[in-house]
Enzyme design. Sequence first.
Site, short mmCIF file in Angstrom:
data_model
loop_
_atom_site.label_atom_id
_atom_site.label_comp_id
_atom_site.label_asym_id
_atom_site.label_seq_id
_atom_site.Cartn_x
_atom_site.Cartn_y
_atom_site.Cartn_z
N LYS A 196 49.33 53.91 25.44
CA LYS A 196 48.64 53.42 26.64
C LYS A 196 48.84 54.40 27.78
O LYS A 196 49.48 55.45 27.64
CB LYS A 196 49.13 52.02 26.98
CG LYS A 196 49.02 51.06 25.79
CD LYS A 196 49.25 49.62 26.18
CE LYS A 196 47.96 48.97 26.56
NZ LYS A 196 48.09 47.51 26.77
N ASP A 230 39.56 51.01 28.41
CA ASP A 230 40.22 50.01 29.25
C ASP A 230 39.54 49.87 30.61
O ASP A 230 39.43 50.85 31.36
CB ASP A 230 41.69 50.39 29.44
CG ASP A 230 42.47 49.32 30.19
OD1 ASP A 230 42.38 48.15 29.80
OD2 ASP A 230 43.17 49.67 31.15
N GLU A 274 44.65 54.37 24.35
CA GLU A 274 43.92 53.79 25.47
C GLU A 274 43.46 54.88 26.42
O GLU A 274 44.25 55.76 26.78
CB GLU A 274 44.84 52.80 26.22
CG GLU A 274 44.23 52.22 27.48
CD GLU A 274 45.26 51.44 28.29
OE1 GLU A 274 45.41 50.24 28.02
OE2 GLU A 274 45.91 52.05 29.16
N LYS A 282 50.14 39.10 24.09
CA LYS A 282 50.45 38.17 25.18
C LYS A 282 50.56 36.75 24.61
O LYS A 282 49.77 35.86 24.90
CB LYS A 282 49.36 38.24 26.26
CG LYS A 282 49.31 39.61 26.94
CD LYS A 282 48.19 39.70 27.96
CE LYS A 282 48.15 41.09 28.59
NZ LYS A 282 47.05 41.24 29.56
N ARG A 333 57.53 15.01 18.96
CA ARG A 333 57.22 15.91 20.08
C ARG A 333 57.07 17.35 19.62
O ARG A 333 56.17 18.06 20.07
CB ARG A 333 58.32 15.79 21.15
CG ARG A 333 58.13 16.67 22.39
CD ARG A 333 56.71 16.67 22.92
NE ARG A 333 56.17 15.35 23.15
CZ ARG A 333 54.89 15.08 23.34
NH1 ARG A 333 53.99 16.06 23.26
NH2 ARG A 333 54.48 13.85 23.56
#
Length: 298
Positions: free
Chosen positions: A171, A227, A206, A139, A104
């Site tokens: 950012k 962005d 950004e 992510k 598994r």
Amino acid sequence: MTVHLDPLPRAAVQRILQAALEEDAPHGDVTSQALIPASAVATAELTAREAGIFSGGEVFAAAMALADPEAAVELLVPDGASFTAGDVLARVRGNARAVLLAERVALNLTQRMSAIATRTAEYVRRVGGSAARVADTRKTTPGLRLLERHAVRCGGGSNHRFSLSDAVLAKDNHLAVLTGGDDARLTEVLAGVRRNLPHTTHIEVEVDRLGQIEPVLAAGVDTIMLDNFSLEDLEKGVAVVGGRALVEASGNVNLDTIAGIAATGVDIISVGALTHSVRALDLGLDIRVEAVPAAALP
């Protein structure tokens, strides 16, 4: 597909697999221990149920070896290679209990890695003919970033920074704190950041509007991330930058939009969907236990 792939760090892979096996069988596999003779030997084939791009061969082999150091694993398809439904990707022969113990974990990881490689390859195909690179983001699944980034490379994609420790990426929230929303202070603030960092540290910033580009460039940054820009503004942004920094596009990137984004002339397109929402590719492990003497049966 031909991609350059460095070997995965063995110690890091071992840590991931050890944690996975401890989670899956903290006190052993009671089912196999109850039903399968300790001396039984099994042969298993990793078989594709659907087409895709393979990733995770090293991980599959290491999972089997961790369960049975004497297991013989044959990788029949290299990472980064395409396959069709019905293809046998790998074969293992070893202690039956061990093969069942590792099954598994080995499947879960190779199914996810191959899914990421397959998804990435589709995005890369959509930007064919342009100079844009398709890159991953942070992510990723916690604890599996090393494997998932490898899978992106298997699909022909590129990697962004590995962690928060690797580069400066300022950012909108960072800039709002530093400048109070005053774009006129961008150059001063970012230039101060540049002075206080080692010259080897990459700085990316950004921006969310065209007017921020010149003040950011004046600070000597390495990459500008545009962005959620429209295609028209992406083209304008690339023209404003004029090669003075790398240009990354981010936001609203999917299979339907990426070709248009690439055509604007950006250098990099970051895509969270490469890793954050893939469906595991359908791979199966077909196991055959070799004949066991009656005296060995439990």
